[in-house]
Design a protein around this motif. Sequence first.
Motif, mmCIF file in Angstrom:
data_model
loop_
_atom_site.group_PDB
_atom_site.id
_atom_site.type_symbol
_atom_site.label_atom_id
_atom_site.label_comp_id
_atom_site.label_asym_id
_atom_site.label_seq_id
_atom_site.Cartn_x
_atom_site.Cartn_y
_atom_site.Cartn_z
ATOM 1 N N ARG A 74 44.513 -11.819 40.840
ATOM 2 C CA ARG A 74 43.326 -12.656 40.615
ATOM 3 C C ARG A 74 42.063 -11.799 40.549
ATOM 4 N NH1 ARG A 74 46.154 -16.248 43.921
ATOM 5 N NH2 ARG A 74 45.094 -15.549 45.794
ATOM 6 N N MET A 75 42.000 -10.777 41.391
ATOM 7 C CA MET A 75 40.830 -9.891 41.377
ATOM 8 C C MET A 75 40.743 -9.120 40.059
ATOM 9 S SD MET A 75 39.082 -10.386 44.046
ATOM 10 C CE MET A 75 37.992 -8.990 44.043
ATOM 11 N N LEU A 76 41.881 -8.745 39.506
ATOM 12 C CA LEU A 76 41.871 -8.043 38.226
ATOM 13 C C LEU A 76 41.436 -8.960 37.084
ATOM 14 C CD1 LEU A 76 45.124 -5.900 38.426
ATOM 15 C CD2 LEU A 76 42.761 -5.080 38.460
ATOM 16 N N ARG A 77 41.815 -10.221 37.147
ATOM 17 C CA ARG A 77 41.471 -11.168 36.086
ATOM 18 C C ARG A 77 40.001 -11.554 36.116
ATOM 19 N NH1 ARG A 77 45.992 -15.727 35.998
ATOM 20 N NH2 ARG A 77 46.170 -15.096 38.136
ATOM 21 N N THR A 78 39.368 -11.554 37.271
ATOM 22 C CA THR A 78 37.985 -11.989 37.399
ATOM 23 C C THR A 78 37.037 -11.154 36.541
ATOM 24 O OG1 THR A 78 38.399 -12.860 39.601
ATOM 25 C CG2 THR A 78 36.111 -12.413 39.029
#
Length: 91
Positions: A74-78
């Motif tokens: 999720r942190m990479l997608r943000t």
Amino acid sequence: MSGISVAYERLRAAARNTANQGAGDFRRYQVESQTLETGGVKIQLRQLAVPSNTELQDLVERGQGAKPFAANLRMLRTPVSASGALLGIQA
């Protein structure tokens, strides 16, 4: 990226342990991680010396690996989503 690497290796080890737990002489795998002073993480996959069959421990380890892995994804997608939004505004 180091956090996602550790979580991924924990998931892999738990999956391997679960898949092979029926083998009589199977020795479980365990992931050990160490933070490096220069940055990043050293990951080591270690096979335990004594054969064991602990289904409950494998279940717990799958959960401990899955949550951090999902959180890191999720942190990479943000940032990608934010970049896309900025590009859409500028275009």
